[in-house]
Design an enzyme around this catalytic site. Structure first.
Site, mmCIF file in Angstrom:
data_model
loop_
_atom_site.group_PDB
_atom_site.id
_atom_site.type_symbol
_atom_site.label_atom_id
_atom_site.label_comp_id
_atom_site.label_asym_id
_atom_site.label_seq_id
_atom_site.Cartn_x
_atom_site.Cartn_y
_atom_site.Cartn_z
ATOM 1 C CG ASP A 1 -1.956 -1.142 1.159
ATOM 2 O OD1 ASP A 1 -1.890 -1.972 0.232
ATOM 3 O OD2 ASP A 1 -2.810 -1.212 2.062
ATOM 4 C CE LYS B 1 -4.098 -4.107 1.043
ATOM 5 N NZ LYS B 1 -4.768 -3.131 1.914
ATOM 6 C CB CYS C 1 -2.039 -2.496 5.278
ATOM 7 S SG CYS C 1 -3.745 -1.858 5.248
#
Length: 197
Positions: free
Chosen positions: A9, A102, A144
């Site tokens: 990310d 995602k 994350c």
């Protein structure tokens, strides 16, 4: 046996100036690029994930209807196709082999909750390439990165978290996340300590 780098990310909305910007996020983007350029043949596979949330609806309650609690609900971020969902410009995407999206309509933190551009799960894509060892970098340490590293361990992979190529939202939760990763069997290492063949 193959080795992969998992980039979690590194997106505009998670770096300085973004909807959920993390201090040090831009430095992570730049650092990952420099690291990969310095060691072009170390990894058999480079996989990168992005939040890619639906523009309509709450994405399964992930987007707050009112005030977010920053635990389960969040401000709108990384909306599919928006500038905030794109990789940070300091991350050289030509170095990435597999792209994962995602959070399409549902909450998702781990890279392993996503699918590749071909529709394969992240875990399957790694297994198909014989990956047994992964190094994890990216944003955010306490969300994350944590979820991705723990899922990698659960998938039976040998996991190292590269501590100078991650950035967290807050100091104490990030420290707790790193301690949890270590307890579960992950190694915490600076990039300089990685022996590159």
């Amino acid at each position: 046996m193959a080795r992969a780098l998992l980039i979690v990310d590194v997106q505009n909305d998670f770096t300085e100036g973004g909807a959920l910007g993390v201090r040090g996020g831009a430095a992570v983007a730049d650092g990952v690029t420099r690291y990969l350029r310095a060691h072009p043949h170390f990894y058999d596979l480079v996989m990168a994930s992005r939040d890619w949330h639906d523009p309509d609806g709450s994405n399964g309650g992930h987007f707050a209807d009112g005030l977010p609690d920053y635990v389960d609900t969040w401000p709108r971020h990384c909306v599919a196709g928006s500038p905030g969902a794109e990789y940070h410009p300091a991350l050289d995407t030509s170095l990435i082999d597999v792209h994962v999206r995602k959070g399409q309509g549902v909450p998702a933190y781990s890279l392993f909750e996503g699918t590749t551009d071909e529709g394969t799960s992240s875990g399957e894509a790694l297994a198909d390439r014989g990956v047994t060892e992964v190094d994890v970098v990216g944003i955010a340490t306490d969300h994350c990165v944590r979820a991705s590293a723990l899922d990698a361990i659960a998938h039976g992979l040998h996991v190292r978290v590269i501590t100078d190529l991650i950035a967290g939202v807050a100091v104490d939760p990030s420290a707790a996340a790193l301690a949890e990763m270590a307890r579960q069997g992950g190694e915490l290492v600076p990039s300089a300590s990685i022996a590159v063949a």
